[in-house]
Scaffold this motif. Structure first.
Motif, PDB file in Angstrom:
ATOM      1  N   GLU A 301      -0.633 -12.330 -20.341  1.00 22.32           N
ATOM      2  CA  GLU A 301      -1.502 -12.800 -21.231  1.00 22.32           C
ATOM      3  C   GLU A 301      -2.619 -13.279 -21.353  1.00 22.32           C
ATOM      4  N   GLY A 302      -3.871 -12.636 -21.211  1.00 21.65           N
ATOM      5  CA  GLY A 302      -4.971 -12.893 -21.413  1.00 21.65           C
ATOM      6  C   GLY A 302      -6.213 -13.821 -22.084  1.00 21.65           C
ATOM      7  N   PRO A 303      -7.304 -14.190 -21.841  1.00 21.58           N
ATOM      8  CA  PRO A 303      -8.041 -14.419 -22.836  1.00 21.58           C
ATOM      9  C   PRO A 303      -8.905 -14.224 -24.216  1.00 21.58           C
ATOM     10  N   GLY A 304      -8.132 -14.977 -25.066  1.00 23.47           N
ATOM     11  CA  GLY A 304      -8.492 -13.598 -26.788  1.00 23.47           C
ATOM     12  C   GLY A 304      -7.934 -13.090 -26.723  1.00 23.47           C
ATOM     13  N   GLY A 305      -6.467 -12.879 -26.733  1.00 23.56           N
ATOM     14  CA  GLY A 305      -5.574 -12.380 -27.700  1.00 23.56           C
ATOM     15  C   GLY A 305      -4.797 -11.010 -26.249  1.00 23.56           C
ATOM     16  N   LEU A 306      -5.856 -10.994 -25.801  1.00 18.71           N
ATOM     17  CA  LEU A 306      -5.597  -9.579 -24.455  1.00 18.71           C
ATOM     18  C   LEU A 306      -4.556  -9.073 -23.996  1.00 18.71           C
ATOM     19  N   TRP A 307      -3.749  -8.561 -23.271  1.00 22.67           N
ATOM     20  CA  TRP A 307      -2.681  -7.787 -22.159  1.00 22.67           C
ATOM     21  C   TRP A 307      -3.478  -7.372 -20.938  1.00 22.67           C
ATOM     22  N   ASN A 308      -3.127  -8.501 -19.851  1.00 28.86           N
ATOM     23  CA  ASN A 308      -3.987  -7.781 -18.879  1.00 28.86           C
ATOM     24  C   ASN A 308      -2.506  -7.035 -18.055  1.00 28.86           C
ATOM     25  N   VAL A 309      -2.774  -5.853 -17.422  1.00 27.81           N
ATOM     26  CA  VAL A 309      -1.904  -4.163 -16.825  1.00 27.81           C
ATOM     27  C   VAL A 309      -1.801  -4.717 -15.705  1.00 27.81           C
ATOM     28  N   GLU A 310      -1.236  -4.616 -14.416  1.00 28.72           N
ATOM     29  CA  GLU A 310      -1.548  -4.537 -13.006  1.00 28.72           C
ATOM     30  C   GLU A 310       0.064  -4.308 -12.655  1.00 28.72           C
ATOM     31  N   LEU A 311      -0.080  -2.919 -11.942  1.00 23.62           N
ATOM     32  CA  LEU A 311       0.936  -2.537 -10.954  1.00 23.62           C
ATOM     33  C   LEU A 311       1.435  -3.518 -10.088  1.00 23.62           C
ATOM     34  N   ASN A 312       2.396  -3.960  -9.643  1.00 25.92           N
ATOM     35  CA  ASN A 312       3.373  -4.555  -8.831  1.00 25.92           C
ATOM     36  C   ASN A 312       3.560  -3.875  -7.177  1.00 25.92           C
ATOM     37  N   SER A 313       2.689  -4.963  -6.884  1.00 30.06           N
ATOM     38  CA  SER A 313       2.002  -4.419  -5.229  1.00 30.06           C
ATOM     39  C   SER A 313       3.065  -4.244  -3.632  1.00 30.06           C
ATOM     40  N   ASP A 314       4.905  -5.071  -4.695  1.00 27.86           N
ATOM     41  CA  ASP A 314       5.423  -5.243  -3.814  1.00 27.86           C
ATOM     42  C   ASP A 314       6.401  -3.705  -3.559  1.00 27.86           C
ATOM     43  N   THR A 315       6.151  -3.184  -5.116  1.00 33.81           N
ATOM     44  CA  THR A 315       6.396  -1.836  -5.012  1.00 33.81           C
ATOM     45  C   THR A 315       6.189  -0.826  -4.872  1.00 33.81           C
ATOM     46  N   LEU A 316       4.463  -0.945  -4.346  1.00 31.47           N
ATOM     47  CA  LEU A 316       3.800  -0.065  -3.785  1.00 31.47           C
ATOM     48  C   LEU A 316       3.217   0.453  -2.048  1.00 31.47           C
ATOM     49  N   PRO A 317       3.996   1.497  -1.984  1.00 30.21           N
ATOM     50  CA  PRO A 317       4.276   2.620  -0.703  1.00 30.21           C
ATOM     51  C   PRO A 317       2.963   2.196  -0.482  1.00 30.21           C
ATOM     52  N   ARG A 318       3.052   1.957   1.357  1.00 29.62           N
ATOM     53  CA  ARG A 318       1.759   1.396   1.859  1.00 29.62           C
ATOM     54  C   ARG A 318       2.066   2.797   3.218  1.00 29.62           C
ATOM     55  N   LEU A 319       1.241   3.730   3.321  1.00 29.17           N
ATOM     56  CA  LEU A 319       2.098   4.721   3.827  1.00 29.17           C
ATOM     57  C   LEU A 319      -0.239   5.399   4.329  1.00 29.17           C
ATOM     58  N   LEU A 320      -0.059   5.261   5.285  1.00 25.24           N
ATOM     59  CA  LEU A 320      -0.934   6.335   6.599  1.00 25.24           C
ATOM     60  C   LEU A 320      -1.204   6.876   6.464  1.00 25.24           C
ATOM     61  N   VAL A 321      -1.886   8.032   7.455  1.00 20.19           N
ATOM     62  CA  VAL A 321      -2.049   9.151   8.317  1.00 20.19           C
ATOM     63  C   VAL A 321      -2.776   8.515   9.328  1.00 20.19           C
ATOM     64  N   ASP A 322      -2.071   8.458  10.673  1.00 16.42           N
ATOM     65  CA  ASP A 322      -2.463   8.306  11.731  1.00 16.42           C
ATOM     66  C   ASP A 322      -3.471   9.886  12.243  1.00 16.42           C
ATOM     67  N   HIS A 323      -4.325   9.513  12.212  1.00 17.80           N
ATOM     68  CA  HIS A 323      -5.549  10.496  12.380  1.00 17.80           C
ATOM     69  C   HIS A 323      -4.944  10.709  14.014  1.00 17.80           C
ATOM     70  N   ARG A 324      -5.865   8.990  14.957  1.00 14.32           N
ATOM     71  CA  ARG A 324      -5.509   9.373  15.988  1.00 14.32           C
ATOM     72  C   ARG A 324      -4.628   9.927  16.966  1.00 14.32           C
ATOM     73  N   TYR A 325      -3.035   9.861  16.430  1.00 17.12           N
ATOM     74  CA  TYR A 325      -2.195  11.119  16.921  1.00 17.12           C
ATOM     75  C   TYR A 325      -1.811  12.083  16.888  1.00 17.12           C
ATOM     76  N   HIS A 326      -2.539  12.016  15.339  1.00 13.94           N
ATOM     77  CA  HIS A 326      -3.034  13.290  15.272  1.00 13.94           C
ATOM     78  C   HIS A 326      -3.801  14.352  16.165  1.00 13.94           C
ATOM     79  N   ALA A 327      -5.323  13.938  16.562  1.00 19.29           N
ATOM     80  CA  ALA A 327      -6.220  14.516  17.494  1.00 19.29           C
ATOM     81  C   ALA A 327      -5.292  14.357  18.954  1.00 19.29           C
ATOM     82  N   ARG A 328      -4.269  13.557  19.348  1.00 18.27           N
ATOM     83  CA  ARG A 328      -4.091  13.867  20.670  1.00 18.27           C
ATOM     84  C   ARG A 328      -2.960  15.056  20.542  1.00 18.27           C
TER      85      ARG A 328
END
Length: 506
Positions: A301-328
């Motif tokens: 619940e936010g100010p003025g009776g509004l509702w704040n909606v946000e993703l749970n960062s703990d459940t979001l996967p953190r994947l990256l593409v290793d471009h340095r390894y790809h170049a090698r």
């Protein structure tokens, strides 16, 4: 006529579901636990994928992340707003045939009318037949035993409870342990859902009629009582025996005979009947270890009776593409087969990261619209659930209904009133006779209950047809059979039976 080979050209239309589109659909349907297991497999298969392990110091500098991923590859955990999500329903040129992930990476897909990283229409594939048979059973691959929770939810689906009562029932089912006992306090459920304790008790009484007999009991004595009542063996003597299980545990037969008012032979027979019952009715179901629900979205619940909606960062996967390894690796590739393999790995990794980003944005977009539609429930309780279906949400956010359906499967929303599956917020509606806003089915049931509870004498009893007319005058367009169905679901007898009872009372 002589048979001879010949060539023919035929033109036709067909739906093509590419492996990339299949993967996007699959990711959207997965729960956060299933997604984690899927990504573990992808990390093992694709050497260019890596987890983003960021320490607090690294988060401040961002140097390592800048080396690992280009600026246009946004990790899924950085998604914070819905404005950039865009329309995820695909254009016709996103459906292509014959373009491999390697083609996408090298630019050869342009001839097939493909845009790498383009929007994905998750509504294009059927819900059950988009993947290889058995793919959904990644861990075991065989038939999975039904769990107690699934068994209870399946019975709830045919119980014809009002929407508000169904919401209460789902909260009670969440409180059942693996043995079948209710470990949630009724008063706590009532307070969390904004309804009366008496209403929760009524729903609990209905749920205690589910199979297996004895489920939803709050104690061993109540569990045995439910089973004895089903067998029509809960007489006063048996009631006294169940009430003094402490004496039975101490084997104090003299005190038991006195409490039950029976002789020794009758007591032995009663004890034998008691031992034939099941003290843990839920133990017969799947032995799958219970896993806590991790919400995908937080609502605060936010100010003025509004509702704040946000993703749970703990459940979001953190994947990256290793471009340095790809170049090698790409520089060391010699044969065409090696070059295609490296190119396919890069394209697959890029597609997966972008699909995860789109998945997160879509979940946030759908959850935000659901919160906007059901803000009355969040503020005032279960009585204020609005009529809501997939089409309303889909039209509001500009997506297909099947996309919304997939998003709401196995996704959970943490609110001040508890954690709920997104599908919890979809309720049926009844049209208005005046052409205005539709009425919630629960609100209509409540009006029917009020009309019947107001009956005091035989002449006040309303038939189903009379209730239909009264509701039409109030602006509710409803059929007589619907009134009868709602009345029976609330276990209210017919008008003839109610007249008979009032006559006996008078």
């Amino acid at each position: 006529m002589a048979l001879s080979p010949r060539l023919e050209l035929r033109q036709g239309q067909g739906l093509v579901i590419t492996p990339q589109l299949q993967q996007a659909i699959k990711l959207l349907q997965l729960s956060n636990l299933e997604l984690e297991a899927f990504l573990e497999g992808e990390l093992e298969r694709n050497p260019l994928l890596q987890r983003e392990e960021r320490e607090p110091e690294a988060a401040e500098t961002g140097a390592d992340a800048a080396d690992a991923a280009p600026a246009d590859d946004t990790p899924a955990d950085r998604v914070t707003d819905t404005a950039a999500a865009g329309d995820l329903d695909a254009r016709h040129d996103d459906l292509y045939e014959g373009a491999s992930p390697g083609d996408l990476a090298t630019g050869d897909a342009a001839s097939a009318g493909v845009e790498a990283g383009g929007s994905v229409d998750w509504s294009r594939a059927s819900r059950g037949g988009a993947f290889e048979e058995g793919e959904s059973d990644r861990e075991g691959g065989g038939h999975r035993e039904l769990t107690l929770t699934e068994h209870l939810v399946a019975q709830l689906g045919v119980a014809a409870l009002p929407d508000a009562d169904r919401a209460i029932a789902l909260a009670l089912i969440d409180g059942v342990d693996e043995g079948g006992y209710l470990r949630t306090d009724v008063a706590e459920v009532a307070d969390r859902l904004g309804c009366s304790v008496q209403r929760v008790e009524r729903v609990l009484e209905r749920l205690q009629g589910f199979e297996p007999t004895g489920v939803f009991a709050r104690s061993v004595a109540e569990c045995l009582t439910l089973q004895l009542k089903e067998k029509n063996r809960f007489d006063p003597a048996m009631e006294a025996l169940v009430a003094r299980l402490d004496l039975l545990a101490r084997r104090d037969m003299t005190a038991l005979r006195k409490a039950c008012g029976v002789d020794e032979d009758d007591l032995k027979q009663m004890i034998a009947e008691l031992r034939a019952l099941t003290p843990r009715p839920g133990a017969a179901f799947g032995g799958e270890p219970a896993q806590g629900v991790i919400p995908d979205v937080f609502v605060r619940e936010g100010p003025g009776g509004l509702w704040n909606v946000e993703l749970n960062s703990d459940t979001l996967p953190r994947l990256l593409v290793d471009h340095r390894y790809h170049a090698r690796v790409a520089a060391g590739a010699r044969s065409d087969q090696e070059k295609v393999f490296v190119s396919d790995c890069l394209a697959s990794a890029n597609w997966l990261v972008k699909s995860l980003d789109q998945r997160a944005r879509t979940i946030l977009k759908v959850a935000s619209e659901i919160v906007r539609q059901q803000d009355g429930f969040l503020a005032f309780g279960v009585e204020h659930l609005r009529p809501l279906n997939l089409k309303i949400v889909a039209d509001a956010i500009g997506m297909h209904e099947s996309t919304v359906s997939r998003v709401t499967s196995n996704k959970y929303l943490a609110t001040p009133r508890g954690v709920f599956e997104l599908k919890f917020f979809f309720t049926s509606s009844i049209a208005s006779s005046a052409g205005g806003e539709a009425h919630s089915a629960e609100a209509v049931r409540h009006k029917i209950r009020q009309l019947i509870e107001a009956e005091r004498v035989e002449g006040d009893v309303h038939s189903d047809d009379a209730i239909v007319e009264i509701l039409k005058e109030a602006g509710v367009e409803i059929a007589r059979r619907t009134v009868a169905k709602y009345r029976e679901a609330m276990r209210i007898p017919s008008s003839v039976e109610r007249k008979r009872r009032l006559k006996e009372l008078c």
